[in-house]
Structures are given as C-alpha cells and as structure tokens.
Design a protein around this motif. Structure first.
Motif, short mmCIF file in Angstrom:
data_model
loop_
_atom_site.label_atom_id
_atom_site.label_comp_id
_atom_site.label_asym_id
_atom_site.label_seq_id
_atom_site.Cartn_x
_atom_site.Cartn_y
_atom_site.Cartn_z
N MET A 198 0.83 -1.19 0.00
CA MET A 198 0.00 0.00 0.00
C MET A 198 0.87 1.25 0.00
SD MET A 198 -3.03 -0.87 2.69
CE MET A 198 -4.10 -2.29 2.47
N VAL A 199 0.38 2.31 -0.59
CA VAL A 199 1.09 3.58 -0.61
C VAL A 199 0.54 4.46 0.49
CG1 VAL A 199 1.57 5.65 -1.94
CG2 VAL A 199 1.53 3.43 -3.07
N CYS A 200 1.43 5.08 1.24
CA CYS A 200 0.97 5.96 2.31
C CYS A 200 1.45 7.38 2.02
CB CYS A 200 1.46 5.49 3.68
SG CYS A 200 3.13 4.89 3.75
N ASP A 201 0.54 8.30 2.01
CA ASP A 201 0.80 9.69 1.67
C ASP A 201 1.34 10.43 2.88
OD1 ASP A 201 0.79 12.30 0.89
OD2 ASP A 201 -1.24 12.30 0.10
N LYS A 202 2.49 11.10 2.72
CA LYS A 202 3.10 11.85 3.82
C LYS A 202 2.12 12.85 4.44
CE LYS A 202 8.07 12.11 2.97
NZ LYS A 202 9.17 13.03 2.67
N LEU A 203 1.32 13.46 3.64
CA LEU A 203 0.46 14.54 4.12
C LEU A 203 -0.64 14.04 5.05
CD1 LEU A 203 0.12 16.62 0.82
CD2 LEU A 203 1.71 16.95 2.71
N GLN A 204 -0.89 12.76 5.08
CA GLN A 204 -1.93 12.22 5.94
C GLN A 204 -1.48 12.10 7.40
OE1 GLN A 204 -2.88 8.49 4.12
NE2 GLN A 204 -4.21 9.40 2.56
N ALA A 205 -0.19 12.16 7.64
CA ALA A 205 0.32 11.90 8.99
C ALA A 205 0.14 13.11 9.89
CB ALA A 205 1.80 11.53 8.91
N ASP A 206 -0.17 12.83 11.17
CA ASP A 206 -0.25 13.88 12.18
C ASP A 206 1.15 14.28 12.65
OD1 ASP A 206 -3.16 14.04 12.44
OD2 ASP A 206 -2.99 11.99 13.20
N MET A 207 2.10 13.39 12.52
CA MET A 207 3.49 13.71 12.87
C MET A 207 4.41 12.77 12.11
SD MET A 207 3.82 12.06 16.73
CE MET A 207 5.54 12.54 16.86
N GLU A 208 5.70 13.14 12.06
CA GLU A 208 6.70 12.32 11.38
C GLU A 208 7.90 12.11 12.30
OE1 GLU A 208 7.85 13.34 7.41
OE2 GLU A 208 5.94 14.36 7.02
N VAL A 209 8.43 10.90 12.27
CA VAL A 209 9.61 10.55 13.06
C VAL A 209 10.51 9.67 12.21
CG1 VAL A 209 8.43 10.72 15.30
CG2 VAL A 209 8.42 8.54 14.05
N ASP A 210 11.66 9.34 12.75
CA ASP A 210 12.54 8.39 12.06
C ASP A 210 12.08 6.95 12.30
OD1 ASP A 210 14.36 10.38 11.08
OD2 ASP A 210 15.18 10.53 13.11
N VAL A 211 11.78 6.65 13.57
CA VAL A 211 11.44 5.29 13.95
C VAL A 211 10.22 5.29 14.86
CG1 VAL A 211 12.26 3.15 15.02
CG2 VAL A 211 13.89 4.64 13.83
N ILE A 212 9.31 4.37 14.58
CA ILE A 212 8.16 4.11 15.45
C ILE A 212 8.40 2.75 16.11
CG2 ILE A 212 5.65 3.86 15.57
CD1 ILE A 212 5.64 5.19 12.72
N ILE A 213 8.20 2.69 17.41
CA ILE A 213 8.36 1.44 18.15
C ILE A 213 7.03 1.08 18.78
CG2 ILE A 213 9.47 0.31 20.12
CD1 ILE A 213 11.95 1.93 19.56
N SER A 214 6.56 -0.13 18.54
CA SER A 214 5.35 -0.63 19.17
C SER A 214 5.74 -1.50 20.36
CB SER A 214 4.52 -1.44 18.16
OG SER A 214 3.40 -2.02 18.80
N GLY A 215 5.38 -1.05 21.55
CA GLY A 215 5.69 -1.81 22.76
C GLY A 215 6.82 -1.19 23.55
N CYS A 216 6.57 -0.95 24.85
CA CYS A 216 7.61 -0.39 25.71
C CYS A 216 7.87 -1.29 26.90
CB CYS A 216 7.25 1.03 26.17
SG CYS A 216 8.67 1.96 26.81
N GLY A 217 7.92 -2.59 26.62
CA GLY A 217 8.44 -3.53 27.61
C GLY A 217 9.95 -3.40 27.63
N PRO A 218 10.66 -4.36 28.21
CA PRO A 218 12.13 -4.23 28.30
C PRO A 218 12.81 -4.07 26.95
CG PRO A 218 11.34 -6.00 29.72
CD PRO A 218 10.18 -5.56 28.90
N VAL A 219 12.38 -4.83 25.93
CA VAL A 219 13.05 -4.74 24.63
C VAL A 219 12.72 -3.42 23.95
CG1 VAL A 219 13.21 -5.76 22.32
CG2 VAL A 219 13.17 -7.24 24.34
N GLY A 220 11.45 -3.01 23.98
CA GLY A 220 11.09 -1.73 23.37
C GLY A 220 11.75 -0.56 24.05
N ALA A 221 11.79 -0.58 25.38
CA ALA A 221 12.42 0.52 26.12
C ALA A 221 13.92 0.57 25.87
CB ALA A 221 12.12 0.37 27.62
N LEU A 222 14.55 -0.61 25.81
CA LEU A 222 15.98 -0.66 25.50
C LEU A 222 16.25 -0.10 24.10
CD1 LEU A 222 18.93 -1.65 25.93
CD2 LEU A 222 18.20 -3.81 24.91
N THR A 223 15.48 -0.56 23.12
CA THR A 223 15.67 -0.11 21.74
C THR A 223 15.50 1.40 21.65
OG1 THR A 223 14.74 -2.23 21.02
CG2 THR A 223 14.99 -0.51 19.35
N SER A 224 14.53 1.93 22.36
CA SER A 224 14.28 3.37 22.36
C SER A 224 15.47 4.14 22.91
CB SER A 224 13.02 3.70 23.18
OG SER A 224 11.92 2.94 22.75
#
Length: 529
Positions: free
Chosen positions: A1-27
């Motif tokens: 699927m194609v996602c249009d930049k203009l549809q986003a409420d914000m932009e980041v480099d990386v999105i992480i799903s989950g802030c358990g130990p692995v997500g928090a470490l990666t962040s």
C-alpha cells in the motif's frame, strides 16, 4: 500500500510498538544515536509484574551501551552458584557462575526485578528530547511504501485516532504482537504441552541465596533468590492439574512448603503459563521489523528469552541509524535477520535439549541421568565444561555485514563478539574497554605501528565516525594516538591469536574485520568508506 506523507499527524525516524524491556531498550539505543523516535505502549501504566527474571554478561554489556548499566545493576543480584538436584535432593551438577569469565566485562548470571529495570529504561528516555513515549496507544493499522511506514493508533483514554509516519516500524510488542498480526506474518515451531506455575514474591526476613533446578520426575521445579528481595519458584503441572487449581492460595502454599515457610511469603504473582519455541516466518517486511518475542520465543531453561531480544535491539539499532543518516544502503538492514536468526535458533535448540535433561519424567530415566552426570564429571575436562558454563551458546555470527561476508573458519575473528577487559586511560583511571571506545564504530591497533599505518587507521576511524585507539603494554609509547594500556594483557593476546594489527569493531561490538596493517585498504573497501 502507498501511504501519503500529508496524511500523517506527525513524522519521526522510527516508530516502536511496545515499551516492555526490549522496546524501552531499543528506544534508549536509538535515542542515544539521535533518532527521532515515537514509542507506542498500549498500557497506561507500568504492568508491575516480575515476568523476566535473569540477565547475562552480554545483556549487561548492552545496558552499558545505553549509559544506564550502573542504575540497573545496583538493583540486580549476582548469582554465584547454580545447582541441579534429583528426586532425593542430592546434587548431580553445579555451575560456578561467579567464577566464570567469558571476557565481556561481567559474570554470566544475574537476577533482576523487571519493574525496576523497566523503570530505569523508561526514565532514561527523558534524556532525549527527540524520543517520545505515548502510553495507552493501541496500534490498529499499518501501511507502507518504499520510503516509509504509516501507523494508525487509537488512544485508550480519549478514543481519538492518530496517524504517524516513520521511516521504520519496530515491533517490540511481545509474543502476541499486534503489529505481526496486522502484517500477516505467521509464527511456526512448537508449543510445548507442559504448563508451569510461576510464583514470585517477597520473603519476610529475607532468604539465603539459592539457584536450584529441581530435576525431580514427580514435580520438576526451579527455585531462586532474585533481586530486590524477590524470590522465584516455578513448578511443572502434573497431568490432570488445572490452572484454576494451581493458582489457588492453598495450592501455592503447599508447593512452597518444601522450600520455605509459606507464611513468610508475600506472593506478588502466581500464574500458569505454557512455554513456546517459535519463530516468525520473517523478521523484516519492507520497513517493518520484529524484535524479541514478536520475532521468536524461547524456552525458559537457560534464561535467554529477554537477552535474545536485547541482542536483536543491539544488532538492529545502529544499522537503522546509519541508513537513516545516509551512511549505508537500506540493504544493510537485511543482515539483521541474517545474523540473528541462526544464533536464536541455536540457543532455542540448546534450551530444548537442556529442558529434556531437566524434565525427565520417568523415575528410572532420571536416576540414570543423575548417575551419568556424576560419573562423567569425574573427567576433569567435562567437569570444567559444566561448572564453567561452557555449554552456553557463544555469541557469534556465521554470515552478515563482515569482511568477506563472515568467518571463513572457526578461528576467524570476523563475526565474533569482541572481548571487553579493563584498560587504563592516560589519566590513570581504569575502565571497561567500551567506555574508552564510545558507542560507534571503533578501530583498535597495536601501539608502535609505523606512522603511515597509524595515519591510515586514523583515517578509517574518522570515515566511519568512530574512534581510533592504540593498545599499548605497560611502559610502551603509543605516540600521538589516543591509547589505552592493556593492563590485563588480554587485548595483546587477542591480536596475537588472530595474527592481526588492526581490528574494526561494529557499534554492537562484533568484529567486522581483523587484519595485518598492509591489508587496511582491503578492510576499507569492504566497509565502503
């Protein structure tokens, strides 16, 4: 699927799903690398449950790279000794963990209290204005194109829907990963049929240090003194026993009574679980990556579940940073699964085999095992192998982002995890090696090399954005190059063993390549700088 930049409420480099130990470490790893990161966690408050329990020397070294190891380690308990006992309670094997040194800077077995570790990691995110943690955020949709990924999530408290665009999405959301399900990535492997009851709690008045694997065919169990006053018991359920029955307070007291007065125990968690040994069909789908339990689940017998996810984070974070900054091609990210999957599968196999030893249900088989283990340990080399924890799978990659694509034989340095001895700085301070090298690429060379070779090594380090360090013996002159004194002699021995003058270390401290000085141009070409 194609996602249009203009549809986003914000932009980041990386999105992480989950802030358990692995997500928090990666962040924290990405935050330290300057990556704009959004962390989405569906729970609105820390779960407070002591699920994961153990960490090894590699895990502590990874925590070290975040700058948080001292805060995390102060609440840990170093385990000095683990024992294996049979039906009668007689010991048939032991591991001397506090006397074991694999060379990575820490001893190999530590127990921790998960809520405390997660608290330190989450607090660590406050150091980075470019990292944001959004609690109560449930991922509902993922779309991607060649240049990025769009994530739609719903806020629990308000019901509002938010859309964020990132270059990459990392699923650190556990074995039931919503991202993995949205992406349609299947898990395969084996769900073992042996359910276990895990009990965690605090013992009033304290308890003696203990780490015991009870290999009793009548009821296999694990008992250990944890960190922060915690104690952990795990009991295998027998045929006919149900979750409801086993989680009752009176049942828990009965199970605890052979080990401790149950009236002294404040039970904080008691839950039946069935462990799995599964792998996702793929760990990368375009701009989406799976880490930790979202990518693979680990039998519990070696305490490698969380550490395996930490290794994923350490392997992937620096690669993403280099791609985002335009320092590497996106194909570098394909080496994440290429490097990590074989090691994960090897550890899984070891854990399963270890479980077969631990879970022998036939009394006569268990008696034979106990006799055999005591007998073979009369051989000094076998005894050292067991007591020295040498059966633990060594951290190494057979192929990937390395000189020549990986090790050519078992003696090659490429793909191995570099040692971390103590070194002495010019100031006289003694530190672990990583503290002197920083968290980016590092180039180490022998002190006293000709000026032209040093200049070439310095140029290589600068082109990688890292540091050059000369390794010198006591009293040896390193010239104008920043140097560390090899106070243990282990670095000099490593160079000699691998017949090399220069070694390039990746940010995750795996050896990209180790060569003689005249091979530096070959090394530089392989790095593409």
């Amino acid at each position: 699927m194609v996602c249009d930049k203009l549809q986003a409420d914000m932009e980041v480099d990386v999105i992480i799903s989950g802030c358990g130990p692995v997500g928090a470490l990666t962040s924290n790893l990405l935050g330290g690398m300057g990556m704009r990161t959004l962390v989405l966690e569906q729970d609105t408050a820390p779960h407070g449950q002591p699920r994961a329990f153990s960490c090894d020397d590699e895990g502590l070294r990874i925590y070290q790279s975040t700058g948080l190891v001292e805060q995390i380690q102060k609440d840990m308990r170093q385990t000095h000794f683990a024992e294996y006992v049979g039906e009668t309670g007689r010991r048939f094997a032991e591991v001397h963990t506090s006397a074991t040194d694999f060379g990575f800077g820490y001893t190999p077995l530590w127990f921790f209290h998960q809520p405390l570790v997660e608290g330190v990691l989450r607090d660590g995110l406050n150091r980075f204005p470019h990292v944001r943690l959004q609690l109560g955020a449930c991922v509902e949709g993922v779309m991607q194109d060649a240049t990025g990924v769009m994530v739609r999530y719903r806020l629990k408290e308000t019901g509002a829907t938010v859309t964020v665009r990132g270059r990459y999405l990392l699923a650190c959301d556990g074995a039931r990963s919503s991202v993995r399900k949205v992406m349609g990535i299947k898990m395969s492997g084996r769900a073992y049929g042996e359910p276990w009851l895990a009990v965690s709690g605090i013992v009033e008045g304290g308890a003696p240090e203990l780490c015991r694997f009870v290999c009793d065919p009548n009821r296999p169990a694990f008992v250990a003194t944890g960190a922060a006053g915690q104690f952990r018991w795990e009991f295998m359920l027998m045929p006919g026993e149900t979750r409801e029955e086993m989680e009752r307070p009176e049942t828990i007291k009965r199970l605890l009574s052979p080990y401790i007065d149950p009236e002294r125990v404040n039970v904080q968690r008691a839950q039946v679980y069935t462990f799995h040994c599964l792998n996702a069909a793929k760990w990368r789908d375009g701009n989406v990556f799976l880490l930790g339990d979202a990518a693979h689940t680990m039998p519990p017998f070696m305490g490698q579940g969380l550490v395996s996810g930490m290794r994923d984070a350490s392997n992937l974070a620096w690669k993403i940073q280099r791609v985002v900054k335009g320092l590497a091609h996106d194909s570098l990210l394909d080496t994440y699964e290429q490097e990590r999957r074989p090691h994960v599968e090897a550890v899984q196999k070891l854990c399963v085999n270890f479980g077969h030893l631990f879970l022998a249900r036939n009394r006569y088989v268990a008696m034979a095992r106990d006799w055999m283990m005591r007998t073979v340990q009369k051989i000094p080399r076998v005894r050292r192998f067991i007591q020295g924890f040498e059966f633990k799978q060594p951290p190494a990659h057979q192929s990937g982002y390395y000189l020549g694509g990986g090790p050519k034989d078992s003696k090659s340095a490429q793909g191995s995890y570099f040692i971390q001895p103590k070194v002495r700085l010019a100031s006289g301070k003694e530190v672990l090696l990583d503290e002197a090298m920083g968290n980016d690429f590092a180039v180490l060379c022998r002190a006293g090399a000709p000026a032209a070779e040093v200049a070439a090594a310095q140029g290589l380090a600068e082109s990688l954005g890292g540091r050059l360090l000369a390794v010198r013996a006591a009293g040896e002159d390193a010239g104008q190059v920043p140097a560390v004194e090899d106070i243990t002699g282990k670095l000099g021995a490593w160079f000699s063993r691998h017949d090399s003058d220069v070694v390039v270390l990746r940010p995750d401290r795996f050896v990209f390549g180790a060569v003689k000085a005249e091979q530096l141009p070959e090394l530089r070409d392989a790095l593409g700088v």
